[in-house]
Design a protein around this motif. Structure first.
Motif, PDB file in Angstrom:
ATOM      1  N   HIS A 132       0.931  -1.199   0.109  1.00 23.91           N
ATOM      2  CA  HIS A 132       0.123  -0.026   0.174  1.00 23.91           C
ATOM      3  C   HIS A 132       0.816   1.197   0.167  1.00 23.91           C
ATOM      4  CE1 HIS A 132      -0.430  -0.098   4.733  1.00 23.91           C
ATOM      5  NE2 HIS A 132       1.099  -0.540   4.149  1.00 23.91           N
ATOM      6  N   ASP A 173      -3.077  -2.442   8.401  1.00 26.80           N
ATOM      7  CA  ASP A 173      -1.624  -2.168   8.761  1.00 26.80           C
ATOM      8  C   ASP A 173      -1.377  -1.112   9.779  1.00 26.80           C
ATOM      9  OD1 ASP A 173       1.193  -3.286   7.135  1.00 26.80           O
ATOM     10  OD2 ASP A 173       1.283  -1.078   7.578  1.00 26.80           O
ATOM     11  N   ALA A 174      -0.062  -1.061  10.288  1.00 22.55           N
ATOM     12  CA  ALA A 174       0.144   0.080  11.305  1.00 22.55           C
ATOM     13  C   ALA A 174       0.219   1.292  10.549  1.00 22.55           C
ATOM     14  CB  ALA A 174       1.532  -0.377  12.083  1.00 22.55           C
ATOM     15  N   HIS A 175       0.688   1.270   9.158  1.00 24.30           N
ATOM     16  CA  HIS A 175       1.349   2.378   8.529  1.00 24.30           C
ATOM     17  C   HIS A 175       0.093   2.679   7.624  1.00 24.30           C
ATOM     18  CE1 HIS A 175       4.850   0.117   9.435  1.00 24.30           C
ATOM     19  NE2 HIS A 175       5.503   1.588   9.821  1.00 24.30           N
ATOM     20  N   ASP A 255       1.700  -5.450  11.681  1.00 23.57           N
ATOM     21  CA  ASP A 255       2.873  -4.797  12.444  1.00 23.57           C
ATOM     22  C   ASP A 255       2.251  -3.875  13.244  1.00 23.57           C
ATOM     23  OD1 ASP A 255       1.548  -3.370  10.430  1.00 23.57           O
ATOM     24  OD2 ASP A 255       3.414  -2.568   9.148  1.00 23.57           O
ATOM     25  N   GLY A 296       2.227  -5.662   5.766  1.00 21.81           N
ATOM     26  CA  GLY A 296       3.402  -5.294   6.869  1.00 21.81           C
ATOM     27  C   GLY A 296       3.515  -6.441   8.022  1.00 21.81           C
ATOM     28  N   TYR A 298       7.080  -7.472  10.751  1.00 16.88           N
ATOM     29  CA  TYR A 298       8.616  -7.235  10.572  1.00 16.88           C
ATOM     30  C   TYR A 298       8.959  -7.987  11.841  1.00 16.88           C
ATOM     31  CZ  TYR A 298       6.963  -4.182   7.139  1.00 16.88           C
ATOM     32  OH  TYR A 298       6.452  -3.801   5.942  1.00 16.88           O
TER      33      TYR A 298
HETATM   34 ZN   LIG Z   1       3.424  -1.424   7.812  1.00 14.89          ZN
END
Ligand SMILES: [Zn+2]
Length: 319
Positions: A132, A173-175, A255, A296, A298
């Motif tokens: 994304h 996603d966290a972002h 994430d 994501g 990680y």
């Molecule tokens: Zn992310």
């Protein structure tokens, strides 16, 4: 509700040094698949579809600029997007084969998932994808190609989605999904729900909050209770407002997990699993054809979240 899994061992990114220089576990896709296949004693195979060829240049050119796609022939460009300086010294053919090929296979997986979900009115989970942060004219944040935008374009081209069919993106996603927004944010038929940590990359979303009430900033360190409260109260509202959506994408980046150095949120292991259950429940209660991408994640346990989500997806189908 019917469900499908989309996976191929070609998703794995396995070239020397990646796992030493990058927080990404390049083998997480096959690790997750092996857990799932073992847990269901081979029955998972019945729901499995494999993308057979990487996403075509033709489809990539339908959404990405020719100049950007050409720039990927330079190892320096690839190195910048992956944020691994050392790979700029590797020959480009090696990066194409070991890195971009798996990503193009993952894009083909999301494209296949969208076609499958629409054909069967099912939930189709791609074990990879969810890129994304890729923009029309450049890559960013480990993302080269906008797989969700590719899928929407492909379905529109093939008539699986008609003009003005409504499409939803749930991005957890966290972002923040800045790349997907660049492709589709202004498309009147695409509606976005995005809970993101505004205190990490790519930062606070500046567009009017009034216009985008479901692009929801969270503080770094947000824990289970608050995270799941916001999700449980706003996601049903968002889906009820768009009951007539023809296709939903769920970007299920893990994430948000508390041990993830890049996501910087503090959701526990069980909190991440709970999040995925809430989303699946809301989608299946409304019988919404859906595509899941894993985006994501990680940590060294990232594959476990993918496996657990796939198990929940399998359970949607009654054998
Ligand atoms: Zn992310």
């Amino acid at each position: 509700m019917l469900s499908h899994l989309i996976y191929t061992k070609d998703y794995d990114i396995s070239f020397w040094g990646l796992n030493r220089f990058h927080p990404f576990d390049g083998w997480k896709f096959s690790k997750a698949w092996h857990i799932v296949n073992k847990a269901f004693r081979g029955k998972a195979q019945n729901l499995l579809l494999n993308p057979s060829t990487p996403v075509s240049n033709e489809l990539l050119l339908a959404i990405h600029s020719p100049a950007y796609l050409s720039a990927l022939q330079q190892s320096a460009t690839v190195s910048q997007i992956m944020e691994i300086k050392l790979i700029q010294y590797l020959p480009n053919y090696l990066l194409q084969r070991k890195l971009l090929h798996p990503m193009r296979m993952a894009c083909a997986g999301t494209v296949l998932a969208a076609e499958t979900a629409l054909h069967n009115k099912s939930v189709a989970m791609n074990f990879a994808g969810g890129y994304h942060h890729a923009y029309p004219d450049h890559g960013d944040g480990f993302c080269f190609f906008g797989d969700a935008a590719l899928s929407i374009t492909n379905c529109r081209q093939k008539g699986l989605l008609q003009p003005h069919d409504k499409i939803l993106m749930i991005d957890l996603d966290a972002h923040r999904g800045n790349g997907f927004y660049a492709f589709m944010g202004k498309d009147p038929d695409v509606h976005i729900f995005d809970m993101y940590n505004f205190q990490t990359y790519p930062g606070y979303f500046e567009d009017s909050a009034n216009q985008h009430p479901y692009i929801i900033p969270l503080k770094a360190g947000t824990r289970d209770e608050q995270y799941l409260d916001i999700l449980s109260s706003l996601l049903p509202k968002f889906l009820d407002e768009h009951k007539d959506a023809k296709l939903v994408f769920y970007n299920a980046g893990n994430d948000i997990f508390e041990n993830d150095r890049l996501g910087k949120l503090s959701v526990s292991y069980h909190g991440v699993l709970r999040r995925d259950c809430i989303v699946l429940e809301e989608l299946t209660n409304r019988l919404m054809p859906s595509v899941i991408m894993t985006s994501g994640g990680y940590t060294r346990t990232s594959y476990q979240f993918i496996a657990e989500l796939a198990k929940s997806v399998i359970k949607l189908t009654n054998y």
